[in-house]
Motif scaffolding. Structure first.
Motif, PDB file in Angstrom:
ATOM      1  N   VAL A 588       0.851  -1.187   0.000  1.00 41.38           N
ATOM      2  CA  VAL A 588       0.000   0.000   0.000  1.00 41.38           C
ATOM      3  C   VAL A 588       0.890   1.241   0.000  1.00 41.38           C
ATOM      4  N   ALA A 589       0.485   2.264  -0.776  1.00 41.91           N
ATOM      5  CA  ALA A 589       1.198   3.541  -0.814  1.00 41.91           C
ATOM      6  C   ALA A 589       0.258   4.648  -0.351  1.00 41.91           C
ATOM      7  N   ASP A 625      -4.399   6.364  17.131  1.00 42.53           N
ATOM      8  CA  ASP A 625      -4.690   6.624  18.546  1.00 42.53           C
ATOM      9  C   ASP A 625      -6.177   6.955  18.690  1.00 42.53           C
ATOM     10  N   GLU A 626      -6.613   7.300  19.901  1.00 40.78           N
ATOM     11  CA  GLU A 626      -8.032   7.497  20.166  1.00 40.78           C
ATOM     12  C   GLU A 626      -8.587   8.752  19.510  1.00 40.78           C
ATOM     13  N   SER A 627      -7.726   9.692  19.159  1.00 42.87           N
ATOM     14  CA  SER A 627      -8.208  10.963  18.602  1.00 42.87           C
ATOM     15  C   SER A 627      -8.404  10.927  17.097  1.00 42.87           C
ATOM     16  N   LEU A 628      -7.926   9.884  16.446  1.00 42.41           N
ATOM     17  CA  LEU A 628      -8.010   9.791  14.991  1.00 42.41           C
ATOM     18  C   LEU A 628      -8.749   8.517  14.614  1.00 42.41           C
ATOM     19  N   ARG A 629      -9.664   8.651  13.656  1.00 43.44           N
ATOM     20  CA  ARG A 629     -10.409   7.487  13.166  1.00 43.44           C
ATOM     21  C   ARG A 629     -10.281   7.419  11.644  1.00 43.44           C
ATOM     22  N   VAL A 630      -9.869   6.232  11.163  1.00 43.36           N
ATOM     23  CA  VAL A 630      -9.774   5.985   9.719  1.00 43.36           C
ATOM     24  C   VAL A 630     -10.617   4.759   9.406  1.00 43.36           C
ATOM     25  N   ALA A 631     -11.535   4.884   8.474  1.00 41.27           N
ATOM     26  CA  ALA A 631     -12.460   3.799   8.157  1.00 41.27           C
ATOM     27  C   ALA A 631     -11.732   2.622   7.513  1.00 41.27           C
ATOM     28  N   THR A 632     -12.150   1.395   7.871  1.00 38.38           N
ATOM     29  CA  THR A 632     -11.618   0.180   7.244  1.00 38.38           C
ATOM     30  C   THR A 632     -12.264   0.001   5.879  1.00 38.38           C
ATOM     31  N   SER A 633     -11.456  -0.416   4.917  1.00 42.22           N
ATOM     32  CA  SER A 633     -12.001  -0.568   3.568  1.00 42.22           C
ATOM     33  C   SER A 633     -12.798  -1.856   3.440  1.00 42.22           C
ATOM     34  N   GLU A 634     -13.645  -1.896   2.458  1.00 43.61           N
ATOM     35  CA  GLU A 634     -14.302  -3.130   2.070  1.00 43.61           C
ATOM     36  C   GLU A 634     -13.268  -4.003   1.336  1.00 43.61           C
ATOM     37  N   PRO A 635     -13.526  -5.325   1.197  1.00 41.83           N
ATOM     38  CA  PRO A 635     -12.587  -6.165   0.438  1.00 41.83           C
ATOM     39  C   PRO A 635     -12.356  -5.611  -0.971  1.00 41.83           C
ATOM     40  N   VAL A 636     -11.092  -5.587  -1.341  1.00 45.31           N
ATOM     41  CA  VAL A 636     -10.702  -5.042  -2.642  1.00 45.31           C
ATOM     42  C   VAL A 636     -10.059  -6.156  -3.457  1.00 45.31           C
ATOM     43  N   LEU A 661      -1.300   4.199  10.807  1.00 44.11           N
ATOM     44  CA  LEU A 661      -0.566   3.100  10.172  1.00 44.11           C
ATOM     45  C   LEU A 661      -1.558   2.319   9.325  1.00 44.11           C
ATOM     46  N   ILE A 662      -1.434   2.405   8.014  1.00 44.19           N
ATOM     47  CA  ILE A 662      -2.337   1.724   7.080  1.00 44.19           C
ATOM     48  C   ILE A 662      -1.768   0.338   6.797  1.00 44.19           C
ATOM     49  N   VAL A 663      -2.542  -0.703   7.122  1.00 42.47           N
ATOM     50  CA  VAL A 663      -2.072  -2.086   7.081  1.00 42.47           C
ATOM     51  C   VAL A 663      -2.871  -2.879   6.053  1.00 42.47           C
ATOM     52  N   VAL A 664      -2.166  -3.665   5.234  1.00 43.88           N
ATOM     53  CA  VAL A 664      -2.830  -4.579   4.303  1.00 43.88           C
ATOM     54  C   VAL A 664      -3.172  -5.866   5.049  1.00 43.88           C
ATOM     55  N   ASP A 666      -5.836  -9.662   5.241  1.00 44.79           N
ATOM     56  CA  ASP A 666      -6.717 -10.561   4.502  1.00 44.79           C
ATOM     57  C   ASP A 666      -8.161 -10.162   4.789  1.00 44.79           C
ATOM     58  N   THR A 667      -9.112 -10.924   4.281  1.00 48.42           N
ATOM     59  CA  THR A 667     -10.514 -10.536   4.405  1.00 48.42           C
ATOM     60  C   THR A 667     -11.041 -10.643   5.831  1.00 48.42           C
ATOM     61  N   LYS A 668     -10.260 -11.268   6.720  1.00 46.56           N
ATOM     62  CA  LYS A 668     -10.667 -11.360   8.117  1.00 46.56           C
ATOM     63  C   LYS A 668      -9.886 -10.410   9.008  1.00 46.56           C
ATOM     64  N   GLY A 669      -9.095  -9.536   8.407  1.00 44.33           N
ATOM     65  CA  GLY A 669      -8.393  -8.533   9.175  1.00 44.33           C
ATOM     66  C   GLY A 669      -7.040  -8.938   9.710  1.00 44.33           C
ATOM     67  N   ASN A 670      -6.480 -10.059   9.247  1.00 45.69           N
ATOM     68  CA  ASN A 670      -5.149 -10.477   9.693  1.00 45.69           C
ATOM     69  C   ASN A 670      -4.076  -9.788   8.846  1.00 45.69           C
ATOM     70  N   PRO A 671      -3.129  -9.073   9.477  1.00 48.62           N
ATOM     71  CA  PRO A 671      -2.110  -8.350   8.713  1.00 48.62           C
ATOM     72  C   PRO A 671      -1.268  -9.285   7.854  1.00 48.62           C
ATOM     73  N   LEU A 672      -1.001  -8.852   6.613  1.00 50.75           N
ATOM     74  CA  LEU A 672      -0.198  -9.657   5.688  1.00 50.75           C
ATOM     75  C   LEU A 672       1.283  -9.323   5.757  1.00 50.75           C
ATOM     76  N   GLY A 673       1.612  -8.150   6.279  1.00 56.24           N
ATOM     77  CA  GLY A 673       3.018  -7.770   6.379  1.00 56.24           C
ATOM     78  C   GLY A 673       3.297  -6.381   5.850  1.00 56.24           C
ATOM     79  N   ALA A 674       2.667  -5.993   4.724  1.00 58.37           N
ATOM     80  CA  ALA A 674       2.908  -4.674   4.145  1.00 58.37           C
ATOM     81  C   ALA A 674       2.106  -3.612   4.895  1.00 58.37           C
ATOM     82  N   HIS A 675       2.701  -2.417   5.051  1.00 55.46           N
ATOM     83  CA  HIS A 675       2.019  -1.317   5.733  1.00 55.46           C
ATOM     84  C   HIS A 675       2.704  -0.007   5.356  1.00 55.46           C
ATOM     85  N   ALA A 676       2.034   1.097   5.672  1.00 54.34           N
ATOM     86  CA  ALA A 676       2.598   2.428   5.429  1.00 54.34           C
ATOM     87  C   ALA A 676       1.990   3.392   6.434  1.00 54.34           C
ATOM     88  N   SER A 677       2.758   4.382   6.867  1.00 51.48           N
ATOM     89  CA  SER A 677       2.273   5.346   7.851  1.00 51.48           C
ATOM     90  C   SER A 677       2.116   6.718   7.204  1.00 51.48           C
TER      91      SER A 677
END
Length: 724
Positions: A588-589, A625-636, A661-664, A666-677
């Motif tokens: 993810v970029a 953190d608690e002050s920031l909220r970022v919506a989770t995406s639907e499966p892509v 921290l944006i994390v890639v 699987d469809t059940k929310g388990n991190p795959l390894g790639a991420h970006a902040s």
């Protein structure tokens, strides 16, 4: 009278001085003597003439003195000198061994121990032509039964000595085995029930990419004359043989027959039809289920691209699978947990993984069309208490008599867990200097143990030792077995029929410290579990592949097998690195920074990239953190080697800058390894700044008002002065 050369008699523990006892008595004196150039066992290993017994046309003798015994084998010159005038003489012991304990002690005697009388009568020995250094010669000799002056029932030493022309009285090479003498079946002594179990298992190691490791060894074992090939030939000839099958072996051979491809991420859920279920209840598999069809194997171009090693392994594997059906037909089949895992290690560290191995066996056998009874048969014969607790009801559980203190029962029952007890003596094979688990050594130890049980009412249940060498010619091995009327080849069910389970307590069990030390470590089991979890995520990510997880479970389980105790220690870790790298190749970029239009909400763009050659389905999650909220995406869903951009919604509770921290996943929310902040802040300025701005504006307007007032007053004053 026939001419004999006397040899020392075999040891008899009761009332006789054994060779070991003599050695113990003389050891203080021996310590005062100069040390010999080589120890006895070293001398035995370096016999100038290496002799083997490859065929023996009888498994036993009876009380009659008619007939002949034919024995044959090979002799090799292991020195750098030529040997002349070599002769091969038979020898026979003159004192029978009558207990299994005596057999065990005899099997441990040094190779150069004198255990019988050499027969040197004319016509009973074989003359060998001159042997050049490294040269091997096949020999054969026949001994008239009347020259074997033995009449008492029991087990006797039998073998041959090789003597050179310059050493007419000292053996320069030896080969020994056991030969029982039994009475013919009669009303008082029924035939001895013998149930043989032949494990069809082998060390299986996979490369990091999922292909089978070390193809030359597989090609050797699977080809005509190889160990696994000869096992099938021997098994198909043996009466009432029971096979103990490890499906991991068959899966590995099938992989070789397909060209040994690497782990396949390609679609598996498109265009396939469910196979028709067979109505047959036969335990034998169908050849079509065992041998990969052309449609599932490599295409023509792929076959041409295979290197020589892969082609040789593919050819050998295909032929072996074709013969497997015939070998299994008509025999009872037992199914081991997949990859024959270290039962005691898993029972202590991870019982769930043992359950996984059993489930995987059921799935594999169903896929192959094989019907078999669930079983365990640890190669060492030992289970600890935790493993006994996990034995399945109704399964066939085979353990060694060495696992019990005192006399072992036919069937042991520990708190409802039943175990069939097998002969440790039969599994150990024959005496040196030959390989104790070569074909003749194993066969003769089996019949020797069976002969000593005759009349006791107990059956002989024996699991053939792993790594044993099946005969080059099955007929010469099996034929004498079938001719022994006093042996009743039986299935396991027939052998133990009429024997009730004997209840035992925990203190009856033995589990040696060496077994505990040899167990698969908890770290290796943990790595196998991590690999299985990674495989589950990979399958969840791949849009059209529903088999990769099962393939990776197969690979992971092989790293927990008994054969892996001293084998490869990095295969699971290497495979885990490979799968993790594939998962991490979905990246993810994000922008360098994000400024929201307001604290109440805004959006920012992210880009997903799939570097795999297959389509994937993933999601994005955010850690904040608690002050920031970022919506989770639907499966892509991303196509192979593609990118996609879309917006994520975000909102904040204060005006500060926060990092997401944006994390890639699987469809059940388990991190795959790639991420970006990415740092995120709102575009609104603070109230303090607005106060300063407002105050400044007020002062500005006040200054303007004052200035205008002064100008007006000055203008009025000027007009007043002019009028005056």
């Amino acid at each position: 009278m026939p001419v004999r050369q006397h040899q020392a008699r075999p040891p008899r523990p009761r009332g006789r001085v054994t060779a070991a006892l003599v050695l113990a008595l003389l050891s203080p004196l021996l310590l005062m003597l100069p040390a010999p150039a080589q120890a006895d066992d070293e001398a035995a290993e370096t016999d100038p003439l290496a002799v083997s017994i490859d065929q023996l046309d009888t498994v036993s003798l009876d009380g009659r003195t008619k007939g002949r015994i034919t024995v044959s084998g090979k002799v090799a010159n292991t020195t750098e000198d030529e040997w002349n005038g070599v002769k091969i003489y038979p020898f026979i012991g003159d004192t029978p061994m009558t207990t299994s304990k005596e057999l065990a002690e005899a099997a441990d005697l040094p190779a150069d121990a004198l255990v019988g009388e050499r027969i040197v009568s004319e016509g009973t020995y074989a003359t060998i032509p001159d042997l050049a250094p490294g040269e091997t010669y096949s020999w054969s000799l026949t001994v008239p039964r009347k020259l074997l002056h033995i009449t008492e029932p029991g087990v006797y030493w039998f073998g041959v000595h090789a003597l050179g022309a310059t050493t007419p009285t000292t053996a320069d090479g030896r080969a020994r085995t056991f030969l029982p003498l039994v009475k013919e079946p009669n009303k008082r002594a029924k035939a001895e029930k013998v149930s043989l179990v032949m494990p069809l298992r082998r060390s299986v190691v996979y490369n990091a990419d999922g292909s089978v490791n070390y193809l030359p060894g597989w090609t050797r074992d699977l080809s005509a004359g190889g160990r696994l090939f000869r096992m099938l030939e021997t098994g198909s000839e043996m009466p009432e043989l029971t096979w103990a099958i490890d499906p991991a072996l068959i899966d590995a051979v099938r992989n070789l027959a397909e060209g040994n491809p690497a782990r396949n991420l390609a679609p598996t859920d498109e265009g396939g039809e469910e196979p028709e279920e067979s109505g047959s209840q036969s335990a034998s598999p169908s050849a079509s289920a065992l041998v990969p069809s052309p449609s599932t194997g490599p295409d023509t171009d792929a076959e041409e691209a295979l290197d020589e090693e892969a082609q040789a392994a593919q050819k050998a594997a295909t032929v072996w699978l074709g013969r497997l059906e015939d070998a299994l037909a008509g025999h009872d089949l037992l199914a081991l947990p997949y990859a024959d895992p270290d039962l005691s290690a898993l029972a202590t560290t991870d019982p769930d993984l043992l359950a996984t191995a059993r489930e995987h066996t059921a799935e594999a056998l169903a896929r192959l069309g094989i019907k078999a009874t669930s079983a365990v048969a640890p190669p060492t014969g030992y289970l600890d208490r935790a493993a006994v607790n996990l034995l399945e009801p109704g399964a066939v559980n085979l353990v060694s008599d060495r696992m019990f203190r005192g006399t072992a029962p036919v069937i042991a029952d520990l708190d409802g867990h039943q175990m069939i007890v097998t002969s440790s003596g039969a599994a150990r094979g024959g005496p040196g200097p030959n390989d104790p688990i070569d074909a003749i050594s194993v066969r003769q130890r089996l019949v020797a143990e069976a002969a000593l049980l005759r009349g006791s009412g107990k059956p002989l249940v024996a699991v053939l030792p792993d790594g044993w060498h099946p005969p080059q010619t099955p007929a010469s091995f099996v034929g004498p077995w079938k001719k022994a009327a006093w042996i009743s080849s039986s299935t396991l069910t027939e052998a133990i029929a009429g024997h009730k389970a004997t209840s035992i307590t925990t203190n009856k069990l033995r589990y040696p410290r060496r077994e505990m030390k040899a167990e698969i470590s908890a770290d290796r089991i943990g790595t196998a579990n991590e690999l299985i979890d990674a495989g589950t995520m990979l399958q969840r990510v791949l849009t059209h592949n529903d088999e990769i997880s099962s393939d990776i479970v197969s690979e992971a389980l092989t790293t927990t097998s008994y054969s892996a105790r001293k084998g490869d220690t990095d295969s699971a870790a290497n495979a885990l690195s490979e799968v993790s790298a594939q998962l991490s190749s979905i990246t993810v970029a994000v922008p360098p920074k994000v400024i929201l239009s307001s604290m109440k909400g805004g959006e920012f763009q992210v880009t997903l990239s799939n570097e795999l050659d297959e389509p994937v389905t993933v999601r994005l999650d955010a850690i904040t953190d608690e002050s920031l909220r970022v919506a989770t995406s639907e499966p892509v869903q991303l196509d192979a080697n593609s990118k996609a951009s879309f917006n994520l919604a975000a909102s904040m509770d204060d005006t500060g800058t926060h990092t997401a921290l944006i994390v890639v996943t699987d469809t059940k929310g388990n991190p795959l390894g790639a991420h970006a902040s990415v740092p995120i802040r709102p575009s609104q300025v603070s109230g303090v700044i607005w106060w300063f701005v407002g105050t400044g504006c007020a002062l500005l307007f006040a200054a303007i008002a004052v200035r205008l007032t002064r100008r007006i007053m000055k203008a009025k004053k000027a007009r007043t002065s002019g009028a005056a």
